[in-house]
Design a protein around this motif. Structure first.
Motif, PDB file in Angstrom:
ATOM      1  N   VAL A   1       0.854  -1.185   0.000  1.00  0.00           N
ATOM      2  CA  VAL A   1       0.000   0.000   0.000  1.00  0.00           C
ATOM      3  C   VAL A   1       0.889   1.233   0.000  1.00  0.00           C
ATOM      4  O   VAL A   1       1.909   1.267   0.689  1.00  0.00           O
ATOM      5  N   VAL A   2       0.509   2.269  -0.756  1.00  0.00           N
ATOM      6  CA  VAL A   2       1.307   3.493  -0.768  1.00  0.00           C
ATOM      7  C   VAL A   2       0.420   4.698  -0.527  1.00  0.00           C
ATOM      8  O   VAL A   2      -0.715   4.761  -0.999  1.00  0.00           O
ATOM      9  N   LEU A   3       0.945   5.650   0.250  1.00  0.00           N
ATOM     10  CA  LEU A   3       0.337   6.970   0.401  1.00  0.00           C
ATOM     11  C   LEU A   3       1.258   7.961  -0.302  1.00  0.00           C
ATOM     12  O   LEU A   3       2.355   8.236   0.196  1.00  0.00           O
ATOM     13  N   PRO A   4       0.845   8.510  -1.456  1.00  0.00           N
ATOM     14  CA  PRO A   4       1.682   9.473  -2.188  1.00  0.00           C
ATOM     15  C   PRO A   4       1.231  10.909  -1.932  1.00  0.00           C
ATOM     16  O   PRO A   4       0.173  11.324  -2.402  1.00  0.00           O
TER      17      PRO A   4
ATOM     18  N   VAL B   1       2.880  -1.534  -6.628  1.00  0.00           N
ATOM     19  CA  VAL B   1       2.046  -1.675  -5.429  1.00  0.00           C
ATOM     20  C   VAL B   1       0.649  -2.139  -5.823  1.00  0.00           C
ATOM     21  O   VAL B   1       0.292  -2.166  -7.002  1.00  0.00           O
ATOM     22  N   HIS B   2      -0.150  -2.491  -4.809  1.00  0.00           N
ATOM     23  CA  HIS B   2      -1.501  -2.985  -5.052  1.00  0.00           C
ATOM     24  C   HIS B   2      -2.571  -1.905  -4.894  1.00  0.00           C
ATOM     25  O   HIS B   2      -3.597  -1.955  -5.566  1.00  0.00           O
ATOM     26  N   VAL B   3      -2.355  -0.967  -3.980  1.00  0.00           N
ATOM     27  CA  VAL B   3      -3.388   0.014  -3.631  1.00  0.00           C
ATOM     28  C   VAL B   3      -2.723   1.353  -3.314  1.00  0.00           C
ATOM     29  O   VAL B   3      -1.649   1.390  -2.718  1.00  0.00           O
ATOM     30  N   ALA B   4      -3.393   2.448  -3.692  1.00  0.00           N
ATOM     31  CA  ALA B   4      -2.966   3.795  -3.284  1.00  0.00           C
ATOM     32  C   ALA B   4      -4.001   4.357  -2.316  1.00  0.00           C
ATOM     33  O   ALA B   4      -5.208   4.144  -2.476  1.00  0.00           O
ATOM     34  N   VAL B   5      -3.508   5.076  -1.311  1.00  0.00           N
ATOM     35  CA  VAL B   5      -4.358   5.573  -0.229  1.00  0.00           C
ATOM     36  C   VAL B   5      -4.101   7.059  -0.017  1.00  0.00           C
ATOM     37  O   VAL B   5      -2.956   7.518  -0.093  1.00  0.00           O
TER      38      VAL B   5
ATOM     39  N   GLY C   1      -1.891  12.955  -6.803  1.00  0.00           N
ATOM     40  CA  GLY C   1      -1.328  11.635  -6.548  1.00  0.00           C
ATOM     41  C   GLY C   1      -2.349  10.524  -6.733  1.00  0.00           C
ATOM     42  O   GLY C   1      -2.039   9.461  -7.277  1.00  0.00           O
ATOM     43  N   LEU C   2      -3.582  10.769  -6.288  1.00  0.00           N
ATOM     44  CA  LEU C   2      -4.636   9.769  -6.468  1.00  0.00           C
ATOM     45  C   LEU C   2      -4.972   9.574  -7.937  1.00  0.00           C
ATOM     46  O   LEU C   2      -5.212   8.460  -8.399  1.00  0.00           O
TER      47      LEU C   2
ATOM     48  N   ALA D   1      -4.296   2.298 -13.168  1.00  0.00           N
ATOM     49  CA  ALA D   1      -5.274   1.243 -12.900  1.00  0.00           C
ATOM     50  C   ALA D   1      -5.139   0.655 -11.500  1.00  0.00           C
ATOM     51  O   ALA D   1      -5.397  -0.524 -11.283  1.00  0.00           O
ATOM     52  N   LEU D   2      -4.742   1.503 -10.546  1.00  0.00           N
ATOM     53  CA  LEU D   2      -4.714   1.080  -9.151  1.00  0.00           C
ATOM     54  C   LEU D   2      -6.057   1.377  -8.494  1.00  0.00           C
ATOM     55  O   LEU D   2      -6.627   2.458  -8.700  1.00  0.00           O
ATOM     56  N   PRO D   3      -6.582   0.476  -7.674  1.00  0.00           N
ATOM     57  CA  PRO D   3      -7.713   0.845  -6.836  1.00  0.00           C
ATOM     58  C   PRO D   3      -7.234   1.831  -5.781  1.00  0.00           C
ATOM     59  O   PRO D   3      -6.100   1.733  -5.300  1.00  0.00           O
ATOM     60  N   VAL D   4      -8.072   2.798  -5.450  1.00  0.00           N
ATOM     61  CA  VAL D   4      -7.659   3.824  -4.493  1.00  0.00           C
ATOM     62  C   VAL D   4      -8.647   3.867  -3.330  1.00  0.00           C
ATOM     63  O   VAL D   4      -9.844   3.623  -3.491  1.00  0.00           O
ATOM     64  N   ILE D   5      -8.102   4.197  -2.175  1.00  0.00           N
ATOM     65  CA  ILE D   5      -8.907   4.394  -0.969  1.00  0.00           C
ATOM     66  C   ILE D   5      -8.684   5.827  -0.530  1.00  0.00           C
ATOM     67  O   ILE D   5      -7.539   6.263  -0.349  1.00  0.00           O
ATOM     68  N   THR D   6      -9.748   6.575  -0.361  1.00  0.00           N
ATOM     69  CA  THR D   6      -9.614   7.955   0.078  1.00  0.00           C
ATOM     70  C   THR D   6     -10.825   8.341   0.923  1.00  0.00           C
ATOM     71  O   THR D   6     -11.732   7.540   1.129  1.00  0.00           O
TER      72      THR D   6
END
Length: 388
Positions: free
Chosen positions: A200-203, A275-279, A290-291, A298-303
């Motif tokens: 998981v990454v937070l950019p 990575v698998h997910v961006a947050v 960044g999101l 094509a990353l799923p994102v959580i925000t």
């Protein structure tokens, strides 16, 4: 036509507005870029742009220093015989626009990405400055020869309710755009990483209001469950911002083993492809680039379900929305995507499609040049995208 682009960092000009500058130059216009001094100024010059360092301290509240900056800007736009001044972020928008009004520049365009520290923070200093900044914004941003660009519908409503500018002079343009030929999905890399731990990454810039504390706590919660997940933090502290996360705090999290800090990352497409997910558990945004870059890969994102972020993500359609300031909800959302690969792939594909349709930099640049055309003639020619 001579157009001045004014931002509070050279990094912002290079990373967020370089495509606009290139398009304007290709259309035959003379471009002048100004910002406080920094390493990206030289990189802009290497690309053939004229860049000048501005005597600006982002954190300064000294009346003499701020007056000196305003006078410097006024002299500059008069000397350069500028036709249009475009300021980015609140301080640059206010100062650049006031200088342009004083110098009788024909057109002023301002882009405010979110309401900034003064409006989002509840600290005493921010609350003290708020009415002063409101007054300055009314003086600087309005007028028949001015347009205000906002990045999300929530900010449009907020400006209208605050009566900072006549509604007919506001334009909604979603962010600065993303180069969708550079930020692309990589199926080969995705297969490779599926055999390792979930990443998981937070950019983002390392500011507390980006939800950094909640991200750390979510990492602790999932670590306590023994899940094979790695939390990455991509970005650097922003020492010019009062909300910047102190370096000792970041180093403490690394020593604790709760996350990996990557610092500033030059090759963001490669990071997103690993990575698998961006947050981004932010408290409020203009439009989080960044999101959008992650979604383009094509990353799923959580925000969070807050202004700016919910413009990028529709819950369960192209990402997951959670409440702000809720580490447990963030941890649960990450866990949901760990356990459901089919959902990850569905959200990622939809996220890429949405970026192509709404946030491609060609769309943003064309709309921005259209705003210029409202104020000045002849209008800049249509942006012709060139693959980089």
């Amino acid at each position: 036509m001579k157009i001045l682009l004014f931002a509070n960092t050279d990094w912002y000009l290079f990373n967020f507005r370089r495509s606009l500058a290139e398009a304007l130059r290709s259309a035959g216009h003379e471009i002048l870029l100004i910002s406080p001094s920094g390493p990206y100024g030289e990189r802009l010059q290497d690309l053939g742009f004229r860049w000048l360092p501005a005597p600006m301290d982002r954190r300064s509240l000294n009346p003499l220093r701020e007056t000196a900056l305003l006078l410097w800007l006024w002299r500059l736009v008069r000397k350069e015989n500028v036709d249009l001044v475009h300021g980015f972020t609140i301080k640059c928008a206010i100062y650049g626009s006031l200088a342009a009004r004083l110098a009788r520049v024909p057109a002023r365009v301002n882009a405010v990405a979110g309401m900034g520290y003064v409006f989002t923070s509840q600290q005493p200093l921010a609350r003290l400055l708020r009415p002063i900044v409101r007054l300055l914004m009314r003086l600087a941003l309005d007028g028949e020869d001015a347009r205000l660009i906002l990045q999300n519908p929530d900010d449009v409503s907020l400006f209208e309710q605050a009566r900072l500018i006549q509604p007919g002079r506001v334009r909604l343009i979603p962010g600065s755009g993303v180069d969708c030929s550079r930020f692309v999905p990589s199926a080969a890399t995705r297969c490779d990483i599926d055999s390792g731990p979930f990443r998981v990454v937070l950019p983002a810039r390392l500011l507390w209001d980006k939800g950094i504390a909640e991200y750390v706590q979510a990492a602790r919660l999932l670590r306590a469950e023994g899940l094979p997940v790695e939390f990455l933090l991509a970005g650097a502290p922003d020492v010019g911002n009062p909300a910047s996360v102190p370096l000792p705090a970041i180093q403490g999290w690394v020593e604790e083993g709760v996350l990996q800090w990557l610092g500033h990352v030059e090759d963001m497409p490669a990071l997103f492809q690993s990575v698998h997910v961006a947050v981004l558990p932010s408290y409020r945004e203009g439009l989080p680039k960044g999101l959008i870059e992650a979604a383009a890969c094509a990353l799923p994102v959580i925000t969070t379900d807050v202004p700016g972020c919910r413009t990028v993500v529709t819950h369960i359609v192209d990402g997951l929305l959670i409440p702000a300031r809720d580490a447990r909800a963030l941890a649960q959302a990450v866990k949901q995507l760990i356990e459901d690969r089919e959902l990850r792939e569905k959200l990622g594909a939809a996220a890429r499609k949405k970026v192509l349709e709404e946030f491609d930099e060609r769309i943003v640049v064309e709309k921005t040049m259209g705003v210029y055309a409202e104020l000045l003639q002849p209008a800049p020619t249509e942006y012709a995208h060139e693959s980089k």
